[in-house]
Design an enzyme around this catalytic site. Structure first.
Site, PDB file in Angstrom:
ATOM      1  N   SER A   1      15.684  20.350 -17.444  1.00 58.04           N
ATOM      2  CA  SER A   1      14.505  21.180 -17.665  1.00 58.04           C
ATOM      3  C   SER A   1      14.936  22.443 -18.385  1.00 58.04           C
ATOM      4  O   SER A   1      16.023  22.968 -18.134  1.00 58.04           O
ATOM      5  CB  SER A   1      13.872  21.534 -16.316  1.00 58.04           C
ATOM      6  OG  SER A   1      13.139  22.740 -16.422  1.00 58.04           O
TER       7      SER A   1
ATOM      8  N   ASN B   1      15.551  15.107 -14.565  1.00 57.29           N
ATOM      9  CA  ASN B   1      14.270  14.389 -14.586  1.00 57.29           C
ATOM     10  C   ASN B   1      14.433  12.953 -15.076  1.00 57.29           C
ATOM     11  O   ASN B   1      15.257  12.681 -15.944  1.00 57.29           O
ATOM     12  CB  ASN B   1      13.285  15.131 -15.489  1.00 57.29           C
ATOM     13  CG  ASN B   1      12.904  16.485 -14.914  1.00 57.29           C
ATOM     14  OD1 ASN B   1      12.836  16.645 -13.689  1.00 57.29           O
ATOM     15  ND2 ASN B   1      12.683  17.456 -15.778  1.00 57.29           N
TER      16      ASN B   1
ATOM     17  N   LYS C   1      17.082  20.809 -12.313  1.00 62.80           N
ATOM     18  CA  LYS C   1      16.362  19.551 -12.494  1.00 62.80           C
ATOM     19  C   LYS C   1      17.150  18.487 -13.239  1.00 62.80           C
ATOM     20  O   LYS C   1      17.866  18.770 -14.187  1.00 62.80           O
ATOM     21  CB  LYS C   1      15.076  19.824 -13.287  1.00 62.80           C
ATOM     22  CG  LYS C   1      14.092  20.673 -12.528  1.00 62.80           C
ATOM     23  CD  LYS C   1      13.224  19.849 -11.618  1.00 62.80           C
ATOM     24  CE  LYS C   1      11.997  19.410 -12.382  1.00 62.80           C
ATOM     25  NZ  LYS C   1      11.140  18.567 -11.543  1.00 62.80           N
TER      26      LYS C   1
ATOM     27  N   HIS D   1       0.836  -1.218   0.000  1.00 61.78           N
ATOM     28  CA  HIS D   1       0.000   0.000   0.000  1.00 61.78           C
ATOM     29  C   HIS D   1       0.868   1.265   0.000  1.00 61.78           C
ATOM     30  O   HIS D   1       0.435   2.311   0.468  1.00 61.78           O
ATOM     31  CB  HIS D   1      -0.941   0.034   1.205  1.00 61.78           C
ATOM     32  CG  HIS D   1      -1.756  -1.214   1.360  1.00 61.78           C
ATOM     33  ND1 HIS D   1      -3.002  -1.385   0.797  1.00 61.78           N
ATOM     34  CD2 HIS D   1      -1.475  -2.376   2.004  1.00 61.78           C
ATOM     35  CE1 HIS D   1      -3.460  -2.590   1.101  1.00 61.78           C
ATOM     36  NE2 HIS D   1      -2.548  -3.213   1.832  1.00 61.78           N
TER      37      HIS D   1
ATOM     38  N   GLU E   1       9.892   7.627 -17.125  1.00 65.13           N
ATOM     39  CA  GLU E   1       8.512   8.063 -17.345  1.00 65.13           C
ATOM     40  C   GLU E   1       8.000   7.572 -18.691  1.00 65.13           C
ATOM     41  O   GLU E   1       6.840   7.168 -18.829  1.00 65.13           O
ATOM     42  CB  GLU E   1       8.427   9.585 -17.236  1.00 65.13           C
ATOM     43  CG  GLU E   1       8.639  10.056 -15.808  1.00 65.13           C
ATOM     44  CD  GLU E   1       8.905  11.542 -15.696  1.00 65.13           C
ATOM     45  OE1 GLU E   1       8.507  12.123 -14.685  1.00 65.13           O
ATOM     46  OE2 GLU E   1       9.506  12.130 -16.608  1.00 65.13           O
TER      47      GLU E   1
ATOM     48  N   LYS F   1      -1.017  -5.723 -38.577  1.00 64.60           N
ATOM     49  CA  LYS F   1       0.437  -5.572 -38.626  1.00 64.60           C
ATOM     50  C   LYS F   1       0.983  -4.376 -37.877  1.00 64.60           C
ATOM     51  O   LYS F   1       1.967  -4.491 -37.132  1.00 64.60           O
ATOM     52  CB  LYS F   1       0.896  -5.526 -40.083  1.00 64.60           C
ATOM     53  CG  LYS F   1       0.883  -6.899 -40.698  1.00 64.60           C
ATOM     54  CD  LYS F   1       1.006  -6.862 -42.190  1.00 64.60           C
ATOM     55  CE  LYS F   1       0.188  -7.979 -42.784  1.00 64.60           C
ATOM     56  NZ  LYS F   1      -1.285  -7.768 -42.678  1.00 64.60           N
TER      57      LYS F   1
HETATM   58  N1  ARG Z   1      -2.191  -6.659 -47.631  1.00 57.78           N
HETATM   59  C1  ARG Z   1      -3.067  -7.695 -47.206  1.00 57.78           C
HETATM   60  C2  ARG Z   1      -2.977  -7.862 -45.691  1.00 57.78           C
HETATM   61  O1  ARG Z   1      -2.046  -7.394 -45.143  1.00 57.78           O
HETATM   62  C3  ARG Z   1      -2.650  -8.984 -47.854  1.00 57.78           C
HETATM   63  C4  ARG Z   1      -3.750  -9.956 -48.038  1.00 57.78           C
HETATM   64  C5  ARG Z   1      -4.681  -9.516 -49.104  1.00 57.78           C
HETATM   65  N2  ARG Z   1      -5.692 -10.488 -49.367  1.00 57.78           N
HETATM   66  C6  ARG Z   1      -6.823 -10.161 -49.958  1.00 57.78           C
HETATM   67  N3  ARG Z   1      -7.685 -11.119 -50.132  1.00 57.78           N
HETATM   68  N4  ARG Z   1      -7.082  -8.941 -50.238  1.00 57.78           N
HETATM   69  O2  ARG Z   1      -3.843  -8.416 -45.078  1.00 57.78           O
END
Ligand code: ARG
Length: 470
Positions: A276, A284, A282, A155, A289, A324
């Site tokens: 700072s 920091n 300072k 705590h 952070e 991605k």
């Molecule tokens: N650029 C697409 C992705 O990253 C690749 C797959 C595309 N497939 C499709 N059926 N359009 O998902």
């Protein structure tokens, strides 16, 4: 270039073209895409679909492209929709119509899943390597001050004495679990989707097990629909990253606190602080952070991808392209944060006298109660007596360790002459001798276990670091 268009009569609206494109970020999959395609060309040749000479020409051309990727001279055209398109366009420009045979029996759906899995199979272990570096820094610091006492908190109130080594090894073990999760992420990713086609499998007799072996996968997906739909490995990567980020954030918060003037348990090396623009005095803890703050974006990436996935219907949907950027950003974030923290821990200076003098006499309250319990007093009653002794000390305006024997006796005749001798940090630490506790022997054993753990992951034994004391 685009990879479709036979049935279309109109050009794509430029806004849609831009919106649809993923090249700006999936360019990072160039190496994986080329490797996957080379393996596919070989698989088609073995299946008798592609004449050996054509498969060889395709492979040679892909090897050139791979060399360009490795040398940083690979250039996609802005008009390429994604990395798969870019590689195929280059192949077509250099080989002519033969290049068009490479896509036989394959879809971008199983191709992108393969590329992405390959990327995670390579990068989860790299991240684990960065975590191991940080663990080594913690172990070195722990070995240098294994039994140096400091207050332990619950705590954020002083609770019982612990040691620096104990504190540092806590973080060592938490990070060890992160390494374990990253190992598991690699295993989750290592199931080959290639050979699943768009969704229904491939009609050409490719040997998927051989493909898996060549590309370093542990096995092949058992269901083509699942293979192109599955992004569990990406979610698992993001979860491992988010939890690692949370560990780093908690660690950062503690060091920010411990390095304040008020606590003063540790001193950050100047190279790991920033100044700072207004206040000349300072220094920091910006890197800490940032490490604390980045947990937010890592958690965001995990919840973001889970949310993207939750309503998707069958197999591939373009929503999946959203998988991605969070994964790449989580990787970049952690690959940047971990080495900073490794340097910061390695250069941390301890101030043992501050840690020791911060220990309030009340952190021995449990030892006093245990003392009575060892003499047969039920612990609940012992707890009560010690509480009363604290009240008494407060009413007398003295520290608990300053009470005279008669003050103790006034609380309970069970408190004898020996009370003053119980306020001894070495004794308190050594009493907790069960595994995982603070006794010198238990800490030695724990440090040995940590050494063994690192050795089992190919990291040799550690020497204590020479980090000085402020
Ligand atoms: N650029 C697409 C992705 O990253 C690749 C797959 C595309 N497939 C499709 N059926 N359009 O998902």
């Amino acid at each position: 270039m685009r990879l479709w268009g036979g049935r279309t009569t109109k050009p794509t609206d430029p806004r849609v073209e831009r919106y649809n494109a993923s090249l700006s970020f999936d360019l990072r999959l160039a190496g994986e895409d080329v490797r996957g395609s080379q393996a596919w060309a070989r698989a088609l040749a073995r299946a008798g679909v592609l004449p050996a000479s054509e498969a060889e020409a395709i492979q040679r051309c892909l090897a050139d492209i791979q060399a360009e990727v490795d040398q940083g001279t690979f250039h996609a055209a802005p008009s390429d929709e994604d990395i798969h398109t870019a590689v195929e366009r280059l192949l077509t420009e250099r080989l002519g119509p033969v290049a068009g045979k490479l896509h036989t029996g394959r879809s971008r759906n199983d191709q992108v899943a393969t590329d992405f899995r390959l990327w995670i199979m390579a990068h989860a272990p790299r991240l684990a390597g960065c975590v191991l570096d940080l663990q080594e820094a913690f172990l070195r610091s722990a070995l240098a001050d294994l039994c140096t006492p400091m207050p332990g908190y619950t705590h954020l109130r002083q609770a019982q004495p612990v040691t620096w080594g104990h504190w540092a090894l806590w973080h060592f073990w938490a990070l060890g679990r992160d390494v374990g999760r990253l190992d598991q992420v690699r295993r989750s990713a290592a199931i080959l989707p290639l050979g699943s086609g768009a969704l229904a499998g491939t009609a050409f007799p490719v040997d998927r097990m051989a493909l898996a072996g060549e590309l370093g996968f542990d096995g092949v997906s058992p269901n083509s629909l699942d293979a192109v739909s599955d992004r569990d490995f990406a979610v698992e990567f993001l979860f491992a990253g988010a939890l690692l980020g949370v560990h780093l954030s908690r660690l950062a918060e503690q060091l920010i606190l411990y390095s304040t003037a008020e606590f003063g348990f540790v001193e950050l090396d100047e190279a790991f602080t920033t100044g700072s623009s207004l206040m000349p005095h300072k220094r920091n803890p910006d890197p800490l952070e940032l490490a604390r703050g980045k947990a937010g974006r890592l958690i965001g990436h995990l919840t973001g991808l889970l949310t993207t996935l939750k309503g998707l219907p069958s197999a591939y949907d373009k929503d999946l392209q959203e998988d991605k950027e969070p994964v790449f950003d989580a990787y970049d974030t952690l690959a940047e944060t971990l080495p900073v923290l490794t340097g910061l821990i390695g250069s941390l200076r301890l101030r043992p006298e501050r840690m020791r003098s911060a220990l309030s006499p009340e952190t021995f309250a449990v030892d006093l109660a245990d003392h009575l319990a060892a003499r047969g007093v039920p612990f609940r009653q012992a707890h009560e007596f010690v509480g009363q002794a604290i009240l008494k000390a407060e009413s007398l305006g003295v520290g608990l360790d300053q009470m005279r024997p008669e003050d103790w006796q006034a609380v309970s005749p069970l408190f004898g002459e020996e009370m003053a001798g119980l306020f001894d940090v070495g004794r308190a630490l050594d009493r907790r001798a069960a595994g995982g506790g603070t006794s010198a022997a238990a800490l030695q054993a724990q440090a040995g276990e940590a050494q063994g753990w690192l050795a089992s992951r190919g990291r040799p034994a550690q020497e204590p670091n020479g980090a000085g004391r402020g």
